[in-house]
Design an enzyme around this catalytic site. Structure first.
Site, short mmCIF file in Angstrom:
data_model
loop_
_atom_site.label_atom_id
_atom_site.label_comp_id
_atom_site.label_asym_id
_atom_site.label_seq_id
_atom_site.Cartn_x
_atom_site.Cartn_y
_atom_site.Cartn_z
N PHE A 152 0.85 -1.18 0.00
CA PHE A 152 0.00 0.00 0.00
C PHE A 152 0.89 1.24 0.00
CE2 PHE A 152 -4.57 1.04 1.28
CZ PHE A 152 -5.12 0.09 0.46
N GLN A 193 -8.28 14.42 4.40
CA GLN A 193 -7.68 13.61 3.33
C GLN A 193 -8.62 13.47 2.14
OE1 GLN A 193 -6.83 9.09 3.60
NE2 GLN A 193 -4.82 10.07 3.57
N HIS A 228 -8.92 11.27 -0.90
CA HIS A 228 -8.38 10.03 -1.44
C HIS A 228 -8.20 10.23 -2.94
CE1 HIS A 228 -7.95 5.84 -2.52
NE2 HIS A 228 -7.93 5.50 -1.25
N LEU A 285 -15.41 5.15 -3.31
CA LEU A 285 -14.00 4.81 -3.23
C LEU A 285 -13.57 3.72 -4.20
CD1 LEU A 285 -11.47 5.49 -1.58
CD2 LEU A 285 -12.04 3.58 -0.09
N GLU A 292 -7.03 1.71 -2.86
CA GLU A 292 -5.60 1.88 -3.13
C GLU A 292 -4.94 0.54 -3.51
OE1 GLU A 292 -3.97 4.55 -0.29
OE2 GLU A 292 -1.95 3.76 -0.46
N ARG A 323 -1.12 9.42 0.09
CA ARG A 323 -2.32 9.85 -0.64
C ARG A 323 -2.36 11.35 -0.95
NH1 ARG A 323 -6.70 6.21 2.77
NH2 ARG A 323 -6.26 4.26 1.68
N HIS A 367 -12.31 11.84 1.97
CA HIS A 367 -12.29 10.48 2.47
C HIS A 367 -12.15 10.38 3.99
CE1 HIS A 367 -11.71 6.20 2.25
NE2 HIS A 367 -10.47 6.24 2.68
N ARG A 402 -2.94 10.60 6.62
CA ARG A 402 -2.97 9.21 7.05
C ARG A 402 -2.54 8.28 5.91
NH1 ARG A 402 -6.47 5.18 6.32
NH2 ARG A 402 -8.27 6.38 5.61
#
Lengths: 601, 254
Positions: free
Chosen positions: A123, A236, A238, A252, A255, A311, A377, A412
């Protein structure tokens, strides 16, 4: 309203929210011996955790034995641009593996390695493959496991019950007041300890991956009860949300698509992320496609593909490409895994993405590229808590998960949310139970006037005829936040947003709802709106104050990261007059032995 | 291009109700839930509908659309003609709360009746080992999003309220099968699947499988194998003799 006609329950610990953090908190609280209740807005098992896709980050070393908590800690801090509370990041990295194994003990069925251990996937921002996962539906597995555990323990659950007010006895928490969604009747919980696990704020934005519940309730309840919020400017976006058709905009796209080999391309077919590698991550990011492609198999001798930067970096890059006119037909960018992996691999690793695009967009992701763009997100900011216990500045009030702040700094990393929920959910539940036990001889008293005031406020929207439509107001709020407090910010726009939010706040005092109190979504929205406005004001105020760009906060007028801001947290509280007040506060200093992990070798 | 959609939505409560006509502007690519939200925002602010993720992942927005059990968020308007009327009614197997929202607490009661997973101790290093092929069957069942469409469609309870106490329904047969097939579980729930959950009442008409939005093969992969396992335990004389001479497995019967 007299107490005799009000439904009242007494517990040691009341957990508000039944996502990953709330359920884990309730389990810990119950196991500590405290009489525990879960109160949640939706049915059990439907909270937003269910939508998490990629996995749970935990340095178990099942795939890469070199991985350990120190590497995970370092990745987390660097991903948050060093603004994380170091102690939270440390506890998180240290305890996440145990929390994952515990889920397995409670029945979770993770994907396996060849040796039969829990498999771990790559990730963004993580040096090693470390996300425990189940295909791309890890959140569902996690919430179902925790739900089944809570049910097995016999924990009381109040479903479709919304808390509108925290009650206090002088400086301590005394309980919570709310309403049943189905009947509209009020209910009160007397409890010396309350754990907020209410999630985030995404519904203040038009394009978001978040569900309707994400209206910042916990943030607003905490402020109202005297707690403080930290670093609310960090939101955040995304990088990969669906953009087409319009009705699914924001949903979403995990990722994991990039973790499993997917790449981002612009309208010219170029892998543009190589043009956006920031100085801060140059040393650990591949600068050629060949090296990036080798990394999936050989992490020792190659650096990470730039598609797997944190991100915030990827979202900004996508935003720039679209603005430069190199976007896809529907104002997104292309995410391509079809040309990189075979169909069987894609269907096995990303079954729900395959399903989602096939069903909602008529796109076969094994044959063609997806169109994606940034979507709101997650909020990094939240209730300021003690790292070890999760307690806020209000005795008896705890917070865990997305509603708590500090853990993720300014950004994050993917996969760190599910682990955060487990690690700090458990800690908050345990310490709330312990708090109730320590104070068992000093019971709290609920004050009738607080209850009466809460009840009056809750029915106010019915008293008014011809006022504003809550749905219209929500839409306008979402426009303001999307357009003026979005991914790229400026002083002028933030100032304008505060003016517009003040106007919306005034209009929110004049809402009208039709019908009666039984399962009335218009009324429910009218009661959520003040919370959405509060968190929106917090975000805009803090964003205006922080005159630099860092993580999830990008100022076009202050594009660089400013070292002098690197040690400063922004703290929001309600002052005596009920107005938001903002202060600067020093970031807690990391001990030297942890600091050494960041020195250039 | 947008067009005006004709909808008939059931409105009412425990005491009764009726279909009500609405006409609402809809856009290309929208789903039934979008249309209902627009009715809510512009024509009927108090229209009750339960939903969460709007992405087919949480299983909240279950209803009957033109008589079929479906998720409102995964039913695309493009499946219908512009002239078609879309009728949405609440799930029929559960009591109505209001409008399209039903009381699904039956399912939560049944969940509490099912004894939890009880694993063997971990290996010496604190970890557990299971092979991918051994967890895959259970993983299929754990894709369940608890939309309860299978429960709503199952004719054992759909029009037979009296069967509910003795019958847990397809969603929970999935759960029995999942635990029975779990490589590390130490409990044997086969007797309970028969006596407490009433799996014998199912006569495998596969209605549940047809409506599952996760495409779980509920009947073929969970219910039929579970029925066989229950029967094996009860009637097979060789197995019966085997259990007397040598225990077939180490599980504890519940």
């Amino acid at each position: 309203m007299s107490t005799s006609e009000l439904e009242t329950h007494a517990y040691d610990v009341v957990v508000i929210g039944a996502g990953g953090a709330g359920l884990r908190a309730a389990i810990a609280s119950h196991e500590s011996g405290a009489r525990t209740a879960i109160v949640c807005k939706s049915l059990l098992g439907k909270a937003h955790t269910v939508m998490a896709e990629g996995g749970i980050a935990a340095a178990m070393g099942n795939v890469w034995p070199d991985d350990n908590w120190r590497v995970h800690f370092r990745d987390t801090m660097r991903g948050g641009k060093m603004l994380n509370h170091w102690r939270m990041a440390q506890l998180h990295a240290q305890e996440a593996p145990d929390r994952v194994l515990e889920l397995e003990e409670w029945g979770a069925l993770f994907d396996r390695t060849k040796d039969g251990l829990i498999s771990q996937r790559d990730f963004g921002g993580h040096r090693y493959a470390r996300l425990a996962h189940v295909g791309d539906r890890t959140g569902l597995e996690m919430i179902r496991t925790l739900q089944q555990r809570a049910v097995a323990l016999g924990i009381d659950v109040f479903m479709e019950c919304t808390v509108t007010k925290l009650l206090k006895d002088v400086d301590r928490i005394a309980g919570a007041f709310g309403y049943w969604r189905d009947s509209g009747r009020f209910v009160m919980f007397e409890a010396p300890a309350v754990v907020l696990a209410t999630g985030g704020i995404g519904k203040s934005y038009r394009v978001t991956s978040n569900s309707w519940e994400y209206t910042g309730d916990g943030h607003a309840l905490a402020l109202d009860a005297g707690a403080s919020l930290v670093n609310m400017e960090f939101v955040q976006f995304h990088p990969t949300g669906m953009v087409w058709p319009p009705s699914v905009r924001g949903i979403l796209v995990t990722e994991s698509v990039r973790g499993d080999g997917g790449v981002l391309r612009n309208s010219e077919g170029k892998r543009f992320m190589f043009d956006y590698i920031p100085e801060f991550f140059k040393g650990e990011t591949a600068d050629s496609e060949a090296e990036a492609d080798r990394w999936y198999e050989d992490k020792k001798n190659n650096r990470r593909p730039p598609e797997l930067l944190p991100r915030d970096e990827v979202a900004r890059a996508i935003n720039s490409e679209i603005k430069a006119g190199r976007g896809s037909p529907h104002d997104g960018i292309f995410l391509d895994i079809a040309s990189r992996r075979d169909a069987a691999f894609i269907q096995r690793r990303l079954p729900s993405m395959y399903h989602q695009f096939k069903e909602l967009a008529d796109v076969d992701i094994t044959a063609e590229a997806m169109e994606i763009g940034p979507t709101c997100h997650y909020v990094m900011g939240g209730v300021e808590v003690d790292p070890d216990t999760g307690v806020s500045v209000v005795p008896g009030l705890y917070a865990a998960g997305e509603v708590a702040g500090g853990m993720h700094g300014s950004n994050r990393l993917g996969g760190n949310s599910l682990s955060d929920l487990l690690v700090f959910g458990r800690r908050a539940g345990l310490h709330a139970g312990y708090f109730a036990y320590r104070h068992r001889r000093r019971p709290v008293r609920v004050h009738q006037q607080q209850v009466n005031a809460a009840a009056e406020a809750a029915v106010a929207p019915f008293a008014q005829d011809g006022g504003e439509n809550p749905y219209t107001l929500q839409r306008e709020l979402q426009e303001v936040m999307q357009e003026l407090v979005g991914i790229i910010r400026t002083e002028d726009e933030l100032t304008e947003s505060l003016r517009k939010l003040a106007d919306l706040r005034r209009r929110a005092g004049e809402l009208s709802v039709e019908g009666h109190r039984q399962y009335n979504p218009g009324w429910h929205l009218a009661l959520d709106l003040p919370n959405m406005l509060t968190v929106s004001e917090c975000i805009a105020m803090a964003a205006l104050e922080r005159t630099e760009s860092r993580g999830g906060h990008t100022r076009e007028d202050f594009p660089g990261t400013d070292e002098s801001w690197g040690g400063i947290n922004l703290i929001l509280t309600n002052d005596a007059g009920g107005e938001l007040s903002l202060q600067r506060q020093d970031l807690p200093r990391m001990p030297d032995e942890l600091h050494e992990l960041f020195e250039v070798k | 291009m947008g067009y005006p959609l004709s909808m008939r939505l059931w409105r009412g409560d425990r005491d009764g109700g009726a279909l009500q006509d609405f006409t609402v502007e809809v856009e290309e690519g929208e789903v039934v839930l979008d249309a209902i939200h627009r009715v809510q925002a512009t024509q009927a602010g108090d229209l009750a509908v339960r939903w969460n993720c709007k992405a087919g992942k949480c299983g909240s927005c279950s209803a009957e659309i033109n008589g079929r059990s479906r998720l409102m968020c995964m039913t695309r308007l493009s499946d219908f003609g512009h002239e078609d009327v879309i009728t949405v009614t609440p799930l029929r197997a559960f009591p109505v709360v209001r409008d399209l929202v039903t009381d699904v607490s039956y399912n939560y009661v049944k969940a509490r009746e099912l004894p939890a997973f009880a694993p063997t101790p971990p290996d010496a290093d604190g970890k557990r080992r299971m092979m991918q092929q051994d967890v895959e069957r259970g993983q299929e069942f754990r894709k369940c999003i608890e939309c309860f469409l299978c429960q709503n469609t199952c004719h054992v309870i759909r029009d037979h309220e009296e069967n509910k106490p003795a019958f847990a329904g397809p969603r929970f047969f999935l759960r029995y099968a999942e635990l029975d097939m779990h490589p590390l579980d130490t409990h044997d729930r086969r007797e309970l699947a028969q006596s407490a959950a009433g799996i014998g009442l199912c006569n495998i008409t596969k209605c549940c499988t047809e409506v599952c939005p996760e495409n779980i093969k509920i009947t073929d992969n969970a219910i039929i194998p579970m029925k066989e396992r229950v029967v094996d335990r009860k009637y097979d004389p060789l197995v019966w003799l085997g259990t007397k001479i040598r225990r077939r497995d180490d599980r504890t019967e519940l």
